[in-house]
Structures are given as C-alpha cells and as structure tokens.
Design a protein around this motif. Structure first.
Motif, PDB file in Angstrom:
ATOM      1  N   ARG B  45      30.443  -3.089   4.806  1.00  0.00           N
ATOM      2  CA  ARG B  45      29.425  -3.939   4.173  1.00  0.00           C
ATOM      3  C   ARG B  45      30.024  -4.529   2.910  1.00  0.00           C
ATOM      4  NH1 ARG B  45      23.975  -1.109   2.352  1.00  0.00           N
ATOM      5  NH2 ARG B  45      25.371  -0.060   0.874  1.00  0.00           N
ATOM      6  N   ASN B  47      29.145  -6.234  -0.486  1.00  0.00           N
ATOM      7  CA  ASN B  47      27.898  -6.284  -1.227  1.00  0.00           C
ATOM      8  C   ASN B  47      27.526  -7.664  -1.746  1.00  0.00           C
ATOM      9  OD1 ASN B  47      27.488  -3.722  -0.484  1.00  0.00           O
ATOM     10  ND2 ASN B  47      27.681  -2.794  -2.522  1.00  0.00           N
ATOM     11  N   GLY B  49      26.906  -9.771   0.301  1.00  0.00           N
ATOM     12  CA  GLY B  49      25.954 -10.124   1.343  1.00  0.00           C
ATOM     13  C   GLY B  49      26.631 -10.522   2.632  1.00  0.00           C
ATOM     14  N   SER B  51      29.337  -8.848   6.180  1.00  0.00           N
ATOM     15  CA  SER B  51      29.968  -7.753   6.895  1.00  0.00           C
ATOM     16  C   SER B  51      31.440  -8.058   7.101  1.00  0.00           C
ATOM     17  CB  SER B  51      29.280  -7.553   8.249  1.00  0.00           C
ATOM     18  OG  SER B  51      27.891  -7.363   8.073  1.00  0.00           O
ATOM     19  N   SER B 239      26.055  -5.429   8.949  1.00  0.00           N
ATOM     20  CA  SER B 239      24.908  -5.085   8.115  1.00  0.00           C
ATOM     21  C   SER B 239      23.897  -6.217   8.070  1.00  0.00           C
ATOM     22  CB  SER B 239      25.391  -4.757   6.699  1.00  0.00           C
ATOM     23  OG  SER B 239      26.339  -3.710   6.746  1.00  0.00           O
ATOM     24  N   GLY B 241      20.807  -8.331   7.306  1.00  0.00           N
ATOM     25  CA  GLY B 241      20.102  -8.227   6.041  1.00  0.00           C
ATOM     26  C   GLY B 241      18.643  -7.832   6.154  1.00  0.00           C
ATOM     27  N   SER B 242      17.916  -8.558   6.934  1.00  0.00           N
ATOM     28  CA  SER B 242      16.481  -8.330   6.944  1.00  0.00           C
ATOM     29  C   SER B 242      15.832  -8.977   8.164  1.00  0.00           C
ATOM     30  CB  SER B 242      15.895  -8.920   5.648  1.00  0.00           C
ATOM     31  OG  SER B 242      14.501  -9.045   5.743  1.00  0.00           O
ATOM     32  N   PHE B 537      20.052  -4.351   5.664  1.00  0.00           N
ATOM     33  CA  PHE B 537      21.393  -4.451   5.079  1.00  0.00           C
ATOM     34  C   PHE B 537      22.108  -3.106   5.081  1.00  0.00           C
ATOM     35  CE2 PHE B 537      24.355  -6.033   1.526  1.00  0.00           C
ATOM     36  CZ  PHE B 537      25.117  -6.731   2.438  1.00  0.00           C
ATOM     37  N   ASN B 538      21.893  -2.331   6.152  1.00  0.00           N
ATOM     38  CA  ASN B 538      22.710  -1.149   6.393  1.00  0.00           C
ATOM     39  C   ASN B 538      23.375  -1.295   7.755  1.00  0.00           C
ATOM     40  OD1 ASN B 538      22.472   0.967   4.176  1.00  0.00           O
ATOM     41  ND2 ASN B 538      20.389   0.177   4.390  1.00  0.00           N
ATOM     42  N   GLY B 608      23.591 -11.625   7.274  1.00  0.00           N
ATOM     43  CA  GLY B 608      24.108 -10.323   6.842  1.00  0.00           C
ATOM     44  C   GLY B 608      25.136  -9.851   7.857  1.00  0.00           C
TER      45      GLY B 608
END
Lengths: 676, 676
Positions: B45, B47, B49, B51, B239, B241-242, B537-538, B608
């Motif tokens: 990941r 950070n 935003g 992968s 990862s 995001g949402s 975002f995991n 993401g």
C-alpha cells in the motif's frame, strides 16, 4: 411564410435546388456553373444499388468493394474467388466484363410537375387520379426517349409534390479493374459495420466501355493525393436510396408497429437460409457470401432505424413537427380546406394496411433468382400486350432495355443455392400465412414445399439464357404453353400477386400520391421549398465537414490510419473477422503506417450513397463514402445533428493510393488516378 | 441460511476470507499456503493513495506513474520537471529519495471483533458505545505497537460487523528508479481516462530502502515476459480505497441527493482554482499539475458514480435487496427484534445530515498545504495532552510516527499556488455558507478573503520544516503564543471545526457504527459471510479473467498494442493530449509495434487499486492495474457484471519491458525484472 430552423448540413439535395445559400453562408463556398455541371456528370448511379464517380478521362470509375460485391461474385468461380482474393488487371485487356451491371449518369432534368398534376381531372377519385398521372408520365417518358435516346424517367419528389423528368445516359459494358480482398474491404465484418473508428479499404475500380472501347469521360474527379484536412468542407454526390422523413405520423406508426418488424422477419428468414446453406462447405459459402453480407447489413441498419423509431422522445418530436405544420396551416383557411383532410385520409388508408401486410410481404419468389426470372417472364408476357401507358411502371417502353439487360444476364445461377433459399422462403411463407392462404395454396397445392421446389429448380431450363430469350420473344403464347416447372409455379402464383398489387395500388399507393401531394403543397405553403425531398435513388448532393466527435466521455478523431488496422488485427490475435489478408503482413514494412485509411464527415447520407465520391471545393476526390456510424442509423426518419455524433464514413483517398502502390503493385492504376 | 446468488468474480476479499471455493469451482485454481503468503507480503500500500508490488529481491517495486505523480512533482523543479521529462536512474546512486512517501506491507492480522464489541457496556447510548470502542481500540493498537514495533491499526469491516488488528511493516525511505513522461503514462489525458481501448504506459518503479540500503524483499512477483493470454485467470492484489455497497437505502439516498452533489461542488471549485492558476504560466502549470489531474480524475469518476445512483432501475435494485434482507430477517424473530430497528435509526440520523453537510464540507483549509499544516499543529497541541484512548484517531500513539513523517515533509511549498487555492476555497466557502457562518466569520472576521490569505501565506514561516518542528515540540504553549498569521488563522477556525466534528461523531458516525454492526449481524445471520466487506484502503484480493467485451454492436479486444498508440496519436494529428513524447517518435522503428500495451480483465477493483500487481496462477506479474472502463464506474455502489462490459484496465507486462528496453535504454532495469 414561416421558416422552421433547419439544422446545419441537413439534406440530400437535388441539382435543381442546391443549398447554395447555406454553402455561401456557412462555408463561404460559391461553386461555379462549371463546378456544378462537372459534379453532376462525373457522378454515377450503379444500378446494383450504390454510387460512384469517374476518376479518369478514360471511363475509370471508383466505387465501394461492397457495391461491386454482387458483380465480383458473379465473376468468380470455385477456382478463383475474386471476393476472397481480390483482382487487379495490369492491362486493359485483362479487365473483366461484369455480367449485368448498368450504370447511369444524370444528363438533364426538367420539371414536369405542372403537366403531371394538371392531367388529373377535377373530381377524379384517388384511383382515377393515379391512372391519369400514370398515363401522362408514360407519355412524357416515351416522348423523351424517342427524342433523346436517353433513359427517361419521370420521378416523384416530395411525396408527389413535384414530378421531374430525369434523363440518364446508361452504360452496360462495365469492366472490373481492381478489387481488394473482401477481408480488407470489410475488415471487422458485421461487428465493425456502422462502427467508427474503422479500418476498411472498401474500394473497387471499374471501367465503363462504349462500343468495345473505354468510354470517353471528360468530366471526372481529380484524385487528391492528400485527402481532406480536419474541418474541411466536403460534398458527397451520389444516389441515396430511400428516406422517410416526410411521412405522416400515421405512416411512421405503421412502420414502427408493423412494417419494420415484418421487414425484420423477412430478412432474418432469408439470412438464416443463406447461413445454413453456407455451412455446407467453402464453395457454398462463396456462393452465398454477397447476399449474406447484404442481408446482415440490412438487418443491422434496420435495427438501428427501429431503435430510433421506438424511442418515444424521437417519436414525440415527429408528432410535434406534424402538429406545428397543421397549426400553421390553420392560419391559411383556403389552403387548409384543401390540404388538411390529407392526414386523415392517409391515416384511414394505413389503418387498412396491417391486415394485408404479411400477404404483401410474403407473396413472391424474390429470394430465388430463377423464381424471379420466371415471374418476370410471365408478367412481361401479360404487360407487353397492353398499351404503353397502362403497363406496370417497370414494363414501360422507356425501361424495357434495362429490364431485358437484367433478365438476360449471363451470371451463373447455382441450383443448390436456389433450392435452399426458395425452400426456406416458401416454408416461411407457409408458416406465416397459413396453409389456406391463396398464394401458399397456388404455389404448393397439396404438395410439400420441398417437392415443389426440388422439381422446379432441378427441371427448369431458365438457367439457360437462350431459353429465357426464347420465352421473352415467344410472348404470352409461349408462356402459356410452357411446361417448365418454374414457369408453371410462376403462372400459378402470378394472379394472386397481381390481385395484391392492385389492392396496394388502389388502397395505399394512390392515397400516398394524392394525399402526399396535398401535404407537400401544405408544407410548401407554410415553409417554402426549404427542405430537401426524401431520397429516391436519384442523384443528390450532401455536404458537411470532415470532423471528429465526442463519444461517451472521449473524442473520436476524424480519421484513422494503417497503424490502427494493425492494432485491431493484433489485438484480436487476427481471429476472423479481424484477420488480415496475407499481403498485408508481407508488405507491412513497406507501408507508411501513418497514412490515413478512413475518415468521418458530417454530410447527410444514407444507404445508396455507398461509393459516393467525397469531394472538396476543387471537385477533387478526397474519399469514397462507404458507411455511416451507429449514431446516424435512424436518420431514415429524421436528420440527426452533427453534435449528436452522427457521421458518414469514407475511405481516405491517400489510403487508397498507399495500398495501390505499396500493397498491390498497382502503380499504373495509381498513375491513371494521379498522373504520377 | 438462505444464500443469495452472488455474481461471477465479485468481491474485494480480505486475506482471512479468500474466495478459495470460487477459485476452485470456476477456475480450478487452488493456491498453496506459500502462494497466498507470498502475494500478501509482496503487495504494497502506498500511502499517497495507491497500490504496488515488489518485483525484485532488492526492494524494487512497481506502481503506476499516476500513483507516484505527487512524489514526482515534489522531486521536480522549474529546471527539471520529472513529470514532464520522466526519469531513469542508471545506477542506485542516482535514485532519488521521495520526500514524504510511506509504504506499508501487511504482515499479520488478527480478529479482535469480540474484544471490541464486548467492550461496549449493556445499555450504552450510541455515543457511549463509540467512546468505549475507541478506548479498547486504542489499547489494542498500543499493545501491539509495543510488542511488535509494527504499525498497528484496528480496522472496522462490514460497517462495524467485524474489527481486525492489521499490523503493517512500513518503509519511509522510498526512492525513484524510473518514471516515463506523463504524456505517455496518461496518453489521451482526461478524455481517455476511464476509456478502453487505451494506450497508456502508466508505470513507475520505486525502491524501498532500509537503513540506507535497498530493502531485502524475498517476497516479490516474478515479472512475466509474455503477459496474460486471452481468457486467463488473474488476481489483482491491492488496497481499494472505498466502496459503499453495504450502505442502507437511506444512506445511499443521502449520497445521491446531497453527498455527491456537494462533493462535486467542492472538487469543481478546487479544480477551477488550480486551472486558473495554471494558466498563469508554464511553471505554475507544473506546480498545479498533479493536483489538477487528481481532481479531474475524481470528478470524472464521481460523475459516473452519480449517473449510476440516479438511474432509477439501479436504485430500485438496491431497494429490492434491502427489502429481501428485511423479509428474510422477519423469519428470525429473535434476531429481528435486535437488528431490525437499525434501518430506522440510520434513516433518522441521515435525515439530520443535509442541514449540516455544507458546513461539514467547507469548514476546513484542506486545499492549502500551509493551512493543513497549521491546523494539524494546532490540533496536535490539543490532542497530545489527552490520554491515548481519548484522542482523535489520527493522534493515537500508534499513528504518531506516520503523522510526523507527513507533517515534516521537505517537499517544496509554493506560496503563489497556496495563495491562489486558499483564496478560491475560502471565497467558495463564504459564497456557500454565507457571511454569518461561524467558520467564515472566524476565518475572516470583517476582512476580505484576499487580505486574510495574502497575509497568512506571505508572512507564515510554516514553509520552513525546522519552524514546524519547533512548534510541534513547543506544545500547546508555543501554539498559543504564536503570532504566525497562518497559525492564527488555524487557531481561529479550529474550535468551529471541533464542534462540527463532535456533531458528526455523535449524530452520524456513532450511529453508523452501532446500526452498521446490527445490520451486518443481520446480514451474517441471513446470508453468512458470503460477501466481501466494503473496501477501506486495506489489502484485498480481486480476481477474474482477461477478456474483451461487447460494446454497442461490436467487440472490444482484451488488449491493445503499440500500433494503436501511434494510430490514435496520428489520427489526432498529435494534438495534445494525443501527442507523443519525442523519444516515441525517434524510437518508433526499434519498437515491435505488435507488443501488447494495455489489457482488460474482469476483476472487481476501484480507486486505490491503481498500481495493483495483476498476477497469474504462478504469482507472476502480468500487468499493473491502472484504471477501470466507463462501464464500471458506478461499482462504488454495486458490483457490475462481467457481461455488462465492466472491466479493470492494466498496463501489460510485456509492453512495459518493450518500452524499457527499446525506448528508455533501461536494459539494467529490465534485467533486474527478468534476470535477462
């Protein structure tokens, strides 16, 4: 006179009413008289159903491969399939004569509206009016033919609002010069049909001959080496087949609810028969190829048209247009009194049509070439006995030469294919109309379809041109006595077909003509002659600009290049229909891949415009029209604006030259086009 | 337990619940334990935003150029714009350290649901429950951090239905190895974003360092020289995001009617400010470039999502889904009694949200880096005084290292840009909220926006990292005494922001958590854990197959080639954004143009997932995910089936190699990837 706002680049214009004002205002283009005359005389109608243009002073003409596809198939054999392999005549001696292609050049035209309309006596019924018009039209055509020896047709425009005498020079000795492989002419197949970006070399060169020599054609389009630039004004000259924009709402509703679904059934059934046949083997696939392609194309187009018509938003627009015309007419009480009833009259007529439409659609032998020939012979023998002005249109003196040219074509007829398509057709007719239908009963009696057809096809002698000729010349007596089983089948069904034709003429076509004339006059009274008439496979000019468009969220460029051809082929791993002819792989290194291949432009075109020369201000040919994109498909019923992404698609003149020179070693042909 | 029919290839799966059954049944794929562990530990990941994945044992990692774009911009100067020119470090010594990029590797995870949920006392209000959960979460994180020294986050899944402790290894010394020119990474620009066919080399290589040396990364993806074949099974690890698929109808209706339109306003206003600024000159355009691209991308995606949500057919489906769950629950009276009120509770909470949502959206200084820093410092000084379990989430001990790493970034801050975006932002806030709004009044008092901002930006010392550090270390006292005008602005608005945050926590987020937990439990009771949780975002695994699709009436191939890149560039006459970097013209002759460049596959991904390694059964990297097509855009709210043409878009591993070797002379890098 209130003038509706017509939209940019709308219209397929006749040469008597070119959109000169729009050209000047929008494109600052004012053609000379010579420009117009040249465009008219260099533009060609191919009677197989398409357009073309002369491109050298020696009768060389360019059209689409798919327009010439029928002739290519007729020139092919099991051993040499020109559709598949392509063709190039390195010398004139090698040029191959097409068996039954006639082309026409519009030489002159004359407004005969007054003469035709005034021939209708006061108080005549629609049917009487129809007969009176027919008589005067026959006379006008005959007088013109006698006087000029040119093919002379009186053509109705604006649903009978105007009549014009069109005089065409015809050529019937047309020879094949060059055709590419269908695989590159129709790269992407039915999937990519009506799609852009596109990568098709849909071109064929033919040559018109006269008295065994290349025709002298001083009016021709100079070939542009560079093609069009982005945003350039262009004109397409050609013979769009048919539009239906001036129909009343009642007529459109009939198309939507009955006409189009029925047409879909007819073509689907024919396509299925051809596909089944083509599965029998490679040779059968070759025989059926051109017809299959034509049916697939028709069905895809029909689907797009029907999608438009069943879109309530679009239909509401047509209703609003009709209402606006009626409302404007209401402010002219005298005109209203005469013209307004026409809408009701049409609606009443069309309310009768659905109950007859299946019979009208299926009572014929049209998918079969032998069946068609037999019916033509039977029908001719009846009609030719009548005075000229009482015959069916297609048997009038002025049209007999073309009729016989087609009937006596030397093109090979394949009995196995004939049997397959005629059997499927009559079985579909039987299924649709029922066993008690007069046509079905007349055709089959108590026998099975397969028996009737097997015998008729296997025993008929109509494949022999000399036999056809003997029946043609033998007249009604020879026909009556014939024991040829295909003639006998035609004799049995012809009376039923005649009855149906008469019903259609009386109940529908005569109303179309009378009511159409009134509605046209109402439209002229309200709007003037500010719009083009519906297309009718006569010469028209469309115009617009070369321009890309937005689709979804991105841009579609105005052109494609050879790079894109190889991208699409490679992206699909060259799986058909995305495979490339061998020489495109061998010659890849020689081609300048950045050369443009296809382009789009905003002119108002439709089926029949295939092969239309696309020309610039200097009357140079910059492309050959060959398709529309999917956004344009419903333009049969209404003009679709440029900013809705509606576009005509053309082969780029530079792409054709690059292929001729680098792929086909056709330097001589390229030289004839460019002088280089 | 009734199981709904879930659709092929649906889901972004957590590693504790991989879709092993589906893989076996549909793709006959049974990964070993080693395969799974390797994929988990080689996936990254970023950070910023996005992968990525390790691709060599020496810390080399691959991601998208657009994921690295922020760092590229921070590494650029007026003199050398890496975004524009690209970058290649021929030796490790030339690799450039990114100023503030942190990457995380998920090392282990542990289900702590029981511990978190049981910390909530019987009879607690939603707000009390929220505080009780927070306290136990802080404790779990702290314990884990102390024990493992790994970044330890308790993450909520299934809207609070489950809680997991995720332990991540973090790297903060990340260096740039290779980036192509943005023009080729983002060929076609915003137009072609979310479009396929596509021709983007959206790749960047970075290297993780540890103690000044390339990190040892024994778990890495082997680079595939050939890439995927048509139809091949692939997995994307990344990862996302949402997503918002498990929202209630009330929550979705809020998004549709208020949330999304407001988000659109916020982003449009920010984009306009950036665009206006970038028009001032080339250097300004460079400074604003990465943020503009990010905003445009967000807006285009938001438009697609909102188009989906406003489609009544789609919304009806969500209502039907919710009704089906409620109906099934009604057959379990005990469960129903506990869980069913949650829907009403959510609806009641969300009915309060619209009246506050504009204040929540605009009461901040987020478009300004300086404003954000000032607020962070002010907020930190307050929060750090509290015990660990009472602080805002982002200031808990377990997260402080990452917080400080970002705050103390050495990346250049451009005052002219700061002034432009902050002025535009506060003016938009003033216009939207009105002059009497508490935030607006606190920020501006009686002064004009432009005056406040001009002074705050020109006189602040926050651009100086040492000054920031001194304030961070000086604590509440240093902040209270500061006369730095940006800190003063932050001090004035912070109490208002705190009030709003408290309102949101009490009225909305605590209900989200309590009601979300109930609804999740209801869903588990009815369907089991048969669906994946919403993205957060995991690390997740998505899967599917490489496959083209139908669009309109034609086929879209599964891949594109370099041929297509040159076609599109040439078709637009290389007008931006369809122009090519110079070396693509110089090197054209060396490139094998039939090499695949991009491809599509059917996995369930979302923003993401950019940079996600796309791998085959052998855990070889065959592509790098970088986008979705337009058919997939509304998949934030629901999974869209493969046969609707929904696809993820990836850069092809072979295309990347071809470019490295033939265009960039980066043979050493290619060798590190392939061993050749």
């Amino acid at each position: 006179m209130s003038v509706p706002v017509y939209r940019a680049d709308e219209g397929m214009w006749t040469f008597d009413n070119l959109p000169l004002k729009q050209w000047k205002e929008r494109y600052n283009f004012e053609p000379t008289k010579e420009w117009i005359e040249k465009v008219q005389l260099a533009s060609i109608r191919l009677n197989d159903g398409g357009s073309g243009g002369f491109v050298s002073p020696d009768g060389l003409l360019a059209t689409n491969q798919h327009v010439a596809a029928g002739q290519l198939q007729k020139l092919s054999t099991k051993e040499n399939d020109l559709t598949k392999n392509g063709f190039y005549a390195k010398t004139r001696a090698e040029e191959l004569k097409a068996p039954d292609l006639e082309i026409n050049i519009l030489v002159s035209f004359e407004n005969v509206t007054e003469r035709v309309q005034s021939a209708v006596k006061a108080g005549a019924t629609d049917q009487q009016a129809s007969e009176q018009r027919k008589a005067v039209i026959a006379q006008i055509e005959k007088d013109s033919l006698d006087k000029t020896d040119l093919k002379s047709d009186v053509v109705s425009f604006y649903s009978g609002g105007e009549y014009w005498l069109y005089r065409n020079k015809k050529y019937t000795d047309i020879r094949l010069v060059f055709a590419p492989e269908e695989q590159i002419a129709f790269f992407g197949g039915d999937y990519d049909n009506f799609v852009f970006p596109r990568y098709d070399l849909d071109v064929t060169f033919l040559r018109a001959y006269e008295n065994g020599q290349p025709a002298k054609t001083p009016n021709f389009f100079k070939w542009s080496e560079t093609g069009p630039t982005d945003g350039e004004f262009v004109v397409a000259a050609g013979s769009p087949g048919s539009t239906a924009r001036l129909l009343t709402v009642a007529q459109l509703a009939y198309q939507r609810d009955a006409g189009n679904p029925l047409q879909k059934q007819v073509w689907t059934s024919q396509l299925n028969a051809l596909e089944n046949y083509s599965k029998r083997g490679a040779e059968q696939a070759r025989q059926a190829g051109s017809a299959m392609r034509s049916r697939s194309n028709g069905l895809k187009r029909l689907t797009g048209q029907q999608d438009g018509l069943t879109n309530p938003r679009m239909f509401d627009k047509k209703e609003a247009e009709e209402k606006a015309l009626k409302d404007a007419l209401a402010k002219m009480p005298d005109a209203q009194k005469i013209y307004a009833p026409a809408w009701e009259q049409t609606a009443a007529a069309y309310s009768e049509l659905p109950k007859m439409s299946k019979r009208l659609a299926f009572s014929n032998l049209s998918p079969s070439r032998l069946g068609t020939i037999a019916l033509q012979l039977v029908r001719y023998s009846e009609e030719i006995k009548k005075p000229n002005d009482r015959r069916y249109d297609e048997f009038r003196d002025s049209r007999l030469e073309s009729f016989k040219f087609g009937l006596l074509s030397t093109a090979t007829i394949y009995p196995e294919l004939e049997e397959a398509v005629l059997t499927a057709w009559l079985e579909e007719a039987q299924k649709t109309l029922g066993g008690n239908d007069p046509f079905v009963k007349a055709a089959m009696g108590d026998a099975k379809v397969s028996e009737i057809v097997k015998r008729a096809v296997s025993e008929t002698k109509l494949r022999d041109v000399a036999y056809r000729k003997s029946l043609l010349e033998g007249g009604a007596d020879a026909i009556a006595k014939s024991t040829d089983p295909m003639i006998m089948l035609a004799r049995r069904v012809e009376p039923i077909i005649r009855e149906l034709r008469q019903w259609n003429e009386e109940k529908i076509l005569s109303v179309d003509a009378s009511a159409g004339e009134k509605i046209s006059k109402a439209r002229f009274a309200v709007y003037g002659k500010s719009i083009a008439p519906d297309a009718n496979f006569n010469l028209r000019i469309s115009y617009g600009k070369v321009k890309g468009y937005e689709e979804d969220t991105t841009l579609v460029p105005f052109k494609t290049t050879f790079f894109g051809l190889y991208d699409r082929a490679n992206s699909f791993g060259e799986k058909p229909p995305f495979d490339l002819p061998a020489r495109y792989k061998e010659r890849r290194g020689s081609i300048d891949l950045s050369t443009p291949l296809n382009f789009v432009y905003s002119a108002d075109t439709i089926g029949g415009n295939s092969g239309s020369p696309v020309i610039n201000r200097n009357a140079e040919l910059v492309g050959l029209n060959f398709d529309s994109n999917i956004q344009k498909l419903s333009n049969r019923y209404w003009y679709i604006e440029e900013d809705e992404g509606s576009r005509a698609v053309a082969v780029h003149s530079a792409g054709i030259l690059e292929a001729l020179r680098k792929v086909y070693d056709a330097a001589d042909l390229a030289k004839e086009l460019t002088g280089k």
